[in-house]
Design an enzyme around this catalytic site. Structure first.
Site: not given
Length: 451
Positions: A10, A423, A141, A15, A81
């Site tokens: 999502a 041609r 974390g 950045r 989250t």
């Protein structure tokens, strides 16, 4: 036990400085989202749920392009989250199995790692995927362990000084049975530094319930996230390095490996030879024993055993080359089938066409397939000889063993075994070249004096 994937996709990816959703930026010619979906497919999931937010329609289209049975749910507000995973609650309300949570911007997760997570789920209620960091970083974390028990996951900015020194860090991936996971998500709180609902809180909630919670480790590169263009470039370089190494290990010759660029779905057979500076776009398969010569570009095509392509050739979507076909320098092929032993060796465009076995297409030949509105088809039979600089104005058919004279413009079908000449007759005017040169020189001299 059946499995469901929830892939979080999502985020905008500020950045990245792009209008394109972060998970749709390509690595190896495919959106990062497809890499995650491909890894998850190893679990043969009953549900594949993609949580979209920013530019959700684009994310939905990309998800369905990879898996038409994927289910896309919307996270209208980016509230963390845990909140993102909770958007799949309604879709999975009747699902009785394991949920595995993935991230759409982590393209290097190995299917074997997901299989280990599911295997560990047989003996633990909640399984988190972690990795050891070589250097302490604030972006991850921390996994607070007591033996093999995961006590809690703490975000770095919410961690104590001691917890910030922990090197076992959280990848964000988690496996848990659906009923338990959604019950615990209902208990999460946004009372934290970011004001978000963290999926990471599930570990601590599970411990309070007396459930068995653990974390297993993977290599750090598997969890490499992409947050910027710099990350994207590094990730693509890592993908290319791994993909080249796999091909070399499978018996493919890469003459100058660092100059060959591959896509996520590139398939090349053993004993194929790939020369320098070849680019494989999406959808290419090359059979064993084929040769792709230098500076060629291929996408959406198939090259059979013994065929030779290039140098400086371009195969576009729908190009189908049978065994021992020869495609030479500055030849472009699009939506065309070339049968065994046929040759297009120089400076030609073959589009929307079929060429029969052992036919030879002379230099400068063009299948004139587009009238400005519609595309039209050219058929060339077996053992035909198309003279240099022939314009084949489609729709047109050239029979078996037929021939066209050089410089012909073919607008009507040519029957088998016939010679077609179309041609203007050559006219010669004696002395006219000298007179014309003198006239041009005089004109140039007058212009020079006038300036």
């Amino acid at each position: 036990m059946s499995a469901a994937l929830i892939i979080l996709a999502a985020g905008k990816g500020t950045r990245m400085n792009s209008e394109l959703p972060k998970v749709l930026h390509p690595i190896g010619g495919a959106p990062m989202l497809h890499h995650a979906m491909r890894a998850g497919a190893a679990l043969d999931p009953e549900h594949v749920i993609v949580v979209a937010g920013h530019e959700a329609d684009q994310v939905r289209a990309a998800a369905l392009a990879y898996d038409e049975n994927a289910e896309v749910v919307l996270q209208e507000e980016q509230l963390g989250t845990g909140h993102a995973v909770d958007q799949a609650r309604e879709v999975l309300k009747d699902f009785d199995g394991d949920i595995v949570v993935l991230f759409g911007d982590t393209p290097f997760l190995r299917p074997e790692t997901l299989e280990r997570m599911i295997a560990t789920r047989q003996t633990h209620d909640v399984v988190v995927l972690g990795f050891e960091i070589a250097e302490l970083q604030p972006r991850y974390g921390r996994l607070v362990m007591d033996g093999d028990r995961l006590v809690k996951i703490v975000e770095y900015k919410d961690a104590s000084e001691d917890e910030q020194t922990i090197r076992f860090t959280n990848s964000g991936l988690l496996a848990c049975d659906a009923k338990t996971l959604f019950e615990m998500l209902s208990e999460t709180s946004n009372d934290n530094a970011s004001g978000e609902y963290y999926l990471t809180e599930v570990a601590e909630l599970a411990n309070r319930r007396g459930l068995s919670v653990t974390a297993i480790a993977c290599d750090e590169t598997e969890t490499l996230g992409v947050d910027s263009r710099t990350d994207l470039a590094a990730a693509d370089a890592l993908f290319q390095t791994k993909a080249r190494a796999e091909l070399l290990g499978d018996g493919v010759t890469l003459v100058a490996p660092d100059t060959v660029y591959l896509s996520l779905d590139t398939v090349i057979g053993r004993d194929a030879v790939i020369e320098p500076n070849v680019v494989f776009g999406p959808g290419v398969s090359v059979e064993s024993g084929a040769t792709i010569r230098a500076f060629s570009h291929l996408e959406g095509c198939h090259v059979a055993r013994g065929a030779i392509v290039g140098p400086y050739a371009r195969l576009r979507p729908g190009a189908e080359l049978a065994e021992d076909v020869r495609i030479g320098n500055f030849v472009e092929v699009k939506n065309a089938t070339l049968a065994e032993g046929s040759k297009v060796n120089h400076l030609s465009y073959i589009g929307d066409a079929s060429i029969g076995a052992a036919s030879n297409i002379g230099a400068g030949t063009i299948t004139c397939n587009y009238d400005g509105v519609m595309k039209h088809f050219t058929h060339i039979g077996e053992r035909a000889f198309i003279g240099s600089n022939t314009m084949l104005v489609a729709p047109v058919s050239i029979g078996d063993e037929a021939m066209t004279g050089s410089g012909s413009v073919i607008t009507s079908d040519v029957e088998a075994g016939a010679l077609a000449l179309a041609r203007a007759p050559q006219v010669e005017k004696p002395g006219m070249a000298r007179k014309l040169f003198e006239m041009l020189k005089a004109k140039k001299a007058r212009m020079h004096r006038g300036s």
